[in-house]
Design a protein around this motif. Structure first.
Motif, short mmCIF file in Angstrom:
data_model
loop_
_atom_site.label_atom_id
_atom_site.label_comp_id
_atom_site.label_asym_id
_atom_site.label_seq_id
_atom_site.Cartn_x
_atom_site.Cartn_y
_atom_site.Cartn_z
N LEU C 239 0.86 -1.28 -0.06
CA LEU C 239 -0.05 0.12 0.17
C LEU C 239 0.82 1.03 0.23
CD1 LEU C 239 -1.78 2.36 1.49
CD2 LEU C 239 -3.05 0.82 0.37
N GLU C 240 1.86 1.13 0.90
CA GLU C 240 2.92 2.26 0.92
C GLU C 240 3.56 2.44 -0.09
OE1 GLU C 240 3.59 5.52 3.40
OE2 GLU C 240 2.13 3.74 4.00
N ALA C 241 4.05 1.44 -0.82
CA ALA C 241 4.80 1.47 -2.19
C ALA C 241 4.03 2.19 -3.27
CB ALA C 241 5.47 0.08 -2.45
N GLY C 242 2.48 1.64 -3.36
CA GLY C 242 1.83 2.30 -4.39
C GLY C 242 1.52 3.64 -4.55
N ARG C 243 1.24 4.01 -3.01
CA ARG C 243 0.99 5.42 -2.68
C ARG C 243 2.01 6.23 -2.92
NH1 ARG C 243 -3.05 8.95 -2.90
NH2 ARG C 243 -2.85 10.76 -1.24
N LEU C 244 3.20 6.06 -2.45
CA LEU C 244 4.44 6.76 -2.60
C LEU C 244 4.51 6.88 -4.08
CD1 LEU C 244 6.51 5.62 0.49
CD2 LEU C 244 5.53 7.94 0.10
N GLY C 245 4.62 5.62 -4.97
CA GLY C 245 5.03 5.53 -6.12
C GLY C 245 3.96 6.60 -7.27
N TYR C 246 2.59 6.53 -6.70
CA TYR C 246 1.72 7.34 -7.45
C TYR C 246 2.12 9.03 -7.18
CZ TYR C 246 -2.47 10.07 -8.33
OH TYR C 246 -3.47 10.69 -8.98
N GLN C 247 2.44 9.23 -6.15
CA GLN C 247 2.88 10.52 -5.55
C GLN C 247 4.29 11.07 -6.24
OE1 GLN C 247 2.81 10.28 -1.51
NE2 GLN C 247 0.57 11.34 -1.34
N ALA C 248 5.01 10.07 -6.49
CA ALA C 248 6.42 10.32 -6.94
C ALA C 248 6.44 10.65 -8.53
CB ALA C 248 7.32 9.18 -6.47
N GLY C 249 5.44 9.89 -9.22
CA GLY C 249 5.48 10.24 -10.90
C GLY C 249 6.40 9.47 -11.32
N ARG C 250 5.90 8.26 -11.78
CA ARG C 250 6.82 7.07 -12.39
C ARG C 250 7.53 7.69 -13.66
NH1 ARG C 250 4.69 2.03 -14.90
NH2 ARG C 250 6.55 2.63 -16.36
N ILE C 251 8.41 7.15 -14.14
CA ILE C 251 8.84 7.20 -15.71
C ILE C 251 7.72 6.77 -16.68
CG2 ILE C 251 11.43 7.43 -14.73
CD1 ILE C 251 11.59 4.50 -15.94
N PRO C 252 7.92 7.50 -17.81
CA PRO C 252 7.12 6.83 -18.82
C PRO C 252 7.68 5.56 -19.39
CG PRO C 252 8.48 8.60 -19.74
CD PRO C 252 8.73 8.61 -18.41
N LYS C 253 6.60 4.71 -20.13
CA LYS C 253 7.45 3.22 -20.81
C LYS C 253 7.88 3.77 -22.10
CE LYS C 253 4.16 0.42 -18.34
NZ LYS C 253 3.33 -1.13 -18.27
N LYS C 254 9.06 3.06 -22.42
CA LYS C 254 9.71 3.40 -23.79
C LYS C 254 9.81 1.97 -24.12
CE LYS C 254 12.17 7.40 -22.44
NZ LYS C 254 13.44 7.93 -22.32
N ARG C 255 10.07 1.89 -25.74
CA ARG C 255 10.37 0.82 -26.53
C ARG C 255 11.67 0.26 -25.82
NH1 ARG C 255 9.05 -2.48 -30.89
NH2 ARG C 255 10.59 -3.07 -32.22
N TYR C 256 12.78 1.25 -25.93
CA TYR C 256 13.89 1.14 -25.27
C TYR C 256 14.26 2.76 -25.14
CZ TYR C 256 14.53 0.88 -30.41
OH TYR C 256 14.26 0.96 -31.91
N ALA C 257 15.59 2.49 -24.45
CA ALA C 257 15.96 3.96 -23.75
C ALA C 257 17.09 4.72 -24.21
CB ALA C 257 16.11 3.63 -22.19
N THR C 258 17.25 4.32 -25.69
CA THR C 258 18.38 5.10 -26.39
C THR C 258 18.21 6.64 -26.06
OG1 THR C 258 17.79 3.53 -28.03
CG2 THR C 258 19.64 5.07 -28.36
N HIS D 224 14.93 9.20 -12.69
CA HIS D 224 14.18 10.00 -13.61
C HIS D 224 12.79 10.09 -13.23
CE1 HIS D 224 17.06 10.04 -17.08
NE2 HIS D 224 17.41 10.36 -16.26
N ALA D 225 12.37 9.88 -11.99
CA ALA D 225 10.95 9.94 -11.39
C ALA D 225 10.77 11.56 -11.15
CB ALA D 225 10.78 9.09 -10.07
N LYS D 226 9.55 11.87 -11.16
CA LYS D 226 9.27 13.13 -10.84
C LYS D 226 10.02 13.65 -9.52
CE LYS D 226 5.65 14.29 -14.00
NZ LYS D 226 4.43 13.99 -14.33
N ASP D 227 9.84 12.75 -8.50
CA ASP D 227 10.17 12.97 -7.05
C ASP D 227 11.07 11.74 -6.91
OD1 ASP D 227 10.82 13.11 -4.49
OD2 ASP D 227 9.04 14.18 -3.78
N PRO D 228 12.33 11.76 -7.06
CA PRO D 228 13.19 10.78 -6.89
C PRO D 228 13.33 10.09 -5.51
CG PRO D 228 14.35 12.13 -8.44
CD PRO D 228 13.10 12.99 -7.86
N VAL D 229 13.16 10.88 -4.49
CA VAL D 229 13.43 10.59 -3.36
C VAL D 229 12.33 9.93 -2.60
CG1 VAL D 229 13.80 11.38 -0.97
CG2 VAL D 229 15.07 12.68 -2.93
#
Lengths: 273, 273, 273, 273
Positions: C239-258, D224-229
């Motif tokens: 729960l904590e992981a998902g909540r913090l992750g939502y607030q932290a703003g995840r990186i976008p998905k890319k085909r590859y990261a060149t 590269h998250a919006k909020d890395p910490v």
């Protein structure tokens, strides 16, 4: 060998239902419909009342002797509106002498963004249209209990969405489509269920049919493909592939396929064949 | 309109490659091969040396004038063994006068449980068989860089697995298959890539072809279906559907398909069509 | 730093809602609830009226000073039944002096097999219970327009299912959960949405929270795990992981990261870091 | 209660391995590492030789008494280059007196676009570095047989990729990760397997750990998250959630959770709890 199914008094000989909107021009639509092999063509009643830049009308380009028209209520956001449009569609098709006057694909949409169906308005309109004598095919979400309620309201067929209209995301929740089929066909195995909306690729059509759907309805996936006529042919084959595959009975999924008996000495098993 | 492709000096006119193992009997195999529409049939060299309960041999049941045989090294777990079996297969097909004497589907398996390919043995055997003059089609994992190494070793075609042999899990990692295609065809667009192993349903074949594969090879999905002949027909249609769909250019996936311009007053857009 | 949210007049300080059914015994339930870190505990009113083999009653084992009880109408298949059970639950909790007397988790189930909610009964019961003064948290399918209808009927929170109750299949259709969140929070960003049902693993909880859900309710995934107390701790972290992750703003998905700029000479980019 | 595992002679007390590249500045990196709870920090040897705009060097910002440095060979595309960089990293860490001098995370990349590992170069470099006395943790694809070959070459740990480095696509093929674990731990249950690359969200970490991985290595998802910490804290919880969830033993997935015994009269079963 015909593989027909029935929706109310309608006997359907081809399981691919194709839309008529969003084509670059009517000629392209004609060719795509032809390549798709479809028998039933769905037409937005609202669109048929429109004319294009050259003053031409959609139904002038549909061979009414060849296709059964399934009028739909696209663009309706209330039960009242959908009922009104249904009646109008019936009138138009009766004048044209097309068998499609007797049925309607009911869409009561919830909002202009997602184009997902409004469950309350759909139930209301279904009840009313059944009273008016229509064979109702009701566009629905993939919620299995909502589908059951629509059947109970008198719909001759429920049409659960694979994913939002025009989204091209395919069947996002195969379990829900499968539960719709299970609940709707419980004790009533010939009750027709048609997956409607969301198809993006030919494989999506195959997936829906392999789950046991009786048919698939699509529009954008053909009309907005780079080559709509070729994509229509792809869809025709995919429908056939999925239907035959469903009937043929697929192998179960396994983690790996190790023979249960040991390899050595077992003459009939060559590992890796 | 033929849609052929080349693997070394072989010209392939049908993109479905079908195996010959695991059938209940040879007659059923014959009918399934016929229904599949395939041109290329793969045979485990080890199996062909076996006889069934009635003393009958597999290749006696294959019309060698109709089908090109692709001998395979199923049952081999080392490069040495795979090379030996390849040479034996060539000898048998040369005697039979079948064109398939010139090529081989190379399998060097890592273990009897997963039946996944051994990357080291596969490279070794590929190099050696190329020296021996074979057109090598090499069974591989879906690891894109492993696929590149196999191409560099001289393979005429790489055959990445969708999922483990016989598992029926389909294409588990579409990205990897897509990267195999991208890397193998970079600057060499006609290099043939055939998805091999893992097919369970007809839709899996369509998915592989829509990714851009040149062909699909399968066996268990047909041989162990409840109705193998019907499933073979399903696979034929799925191949066609996927190939046409790939060529036709699918619509992009969207969260939802809202028109960018507002609904009101836009004559050509009926929401929900 | 408290991360609370409101449901009607209820202020919720922990976003994991945990059930109390299906435990091997009450002591194990107590330990699991403790390990989960939850503030809100849901109790089937029907269960509380039952006693176990030793004549013991569920609520005797819940610290009513520590937990807010959320009574639920599990076992109800009609609006009438659910309303009756809700009133009974309120009475029991009022007597016990627990704050939970003011709210109810409404379940109107469609059938005993799928345990999926009946959309019609749910709307009826919601309207009636709102009239009766309840803060209604309504269990729903993941159909976004059905969720909107339930909100319009007065529910203080909609609780869309990730997958069928007890199935352990997680969030089967992330798009639908995401559209529920989008539509329910449109112009009303604090409207609380809690994913209910279907959780099997801790990662499922994280996924739901990362989509933007305000909370997650679960029962079977803890109660039927091999080690319920350890699984409860896993859920607390998820729960904590998902909540913090939502607030932290995840990186976008890319085909590859060149890197868009070429590698050579770009001092700050080390490919493969 | 410590939950340690061993990689060669290294005793690891925290299962999250965090990278040090791609941060906006070193201070942010310090805070994120702290929030992640990690013990092992990986550093590209190539990067450590670089200085930033203010003339500052990465390792000046790492508390070498707190963290064990895992030098990595990011930026190497041949075995030779990776070996050279490994030796250089050892020299630097020996001078610094950090325990990390004894091990290396080996990356031999196949190309600058996908950053996927070259299976041939990886095997070569592994063999050579083992001879040189290194504890080798080898970055690999998720190909299970390739992983076995790397173990056989002497690697102390194999690190299969969930998806391409920096792509944020998570674990694309859970079966392959699961087969890597099965084959690598067969008869050797403590052999350490760490999922490396591809993590985008906290739930991806939980998924990898629930499959039974011993640890997870990531970089971009935090940096590269919006909020890395905050994201680092999310990852810490996700690791814990996945590890506990794996140990606790999840419930099986079912189509639906109907009680096998009928509802009526069964006192302990309330449907919908």
């Amino acid at each position: 060998m015909t593989d027909l199914f029935r929706i109310g008094s309608f006997e359907v000989t081809n399981r691919l239902f194709v839309g008529t909107g969003k084509y670059a021009n009517y000629e392209l639509m004609q060719q795509a419909l032809d390549a798709s092999g479809c028998q039933v063509v769905t037409v937005a009643v609202r669109r048929d009342r429109l004319i294009d830049a050259q003053g031409r009308r959609l139904t002038d380009f549909l061979d009414l002797n060849r296709y059964v028209i399934l009028p739909n209520t696209a663009g309706c956001f209330t039960a009242e509106d959908a009922i009104r449009v249904s009646l109008l569609g019936r009138e138009l098709l009766e004048k044209a002498g097309n068998k499609g006057a007797g049925w309607v694909k009911l869409e009561v949409l919830g909002d202009k963004k997602t184009l997902m169906p409004d469950p309350v308005g759909t139930l209301e309109a279904t009840r009313e249209l059944v009273k008016e004598g229509f064979t109702v095919l009701a566009y629905s979400s993939d919620d299995p209990r909502a589908a059951v309620r629509i059947k109970e309201a008198g719909a001759a067929s429920v049409m659960p969405a694979g994913s939002p209209i025009g989204s091209g995301q395919g069947v996002l929740n195969p379990l829900n489509i499968s539960l719709c089929l299970e609940l709707l066909k419980e004790g009533d195995p010939t009750y027709p269920v048609i997956v409607d909306a969301g198809v993006g690729a030919a494989s999506d059509v195959a997936v829906a049919m392999e789950l046991g759907a009786d048919g698939v309805l699509l529009n954008t996936a053909i009309a907005h493909a780079k080559d709509p006529v070729k994509m229509a042919a792809a869809m025709r084959h995919a429908l056939e592939a999925g239907r035959l595959g469903y009937q043929a009975g697929r192998i179960p999924k396994k983690r790996y396929a190790t023979a249960s008996s040991p390899f050595e000495g077992v003459i009939s098993y060559i590992p890796g064949e």
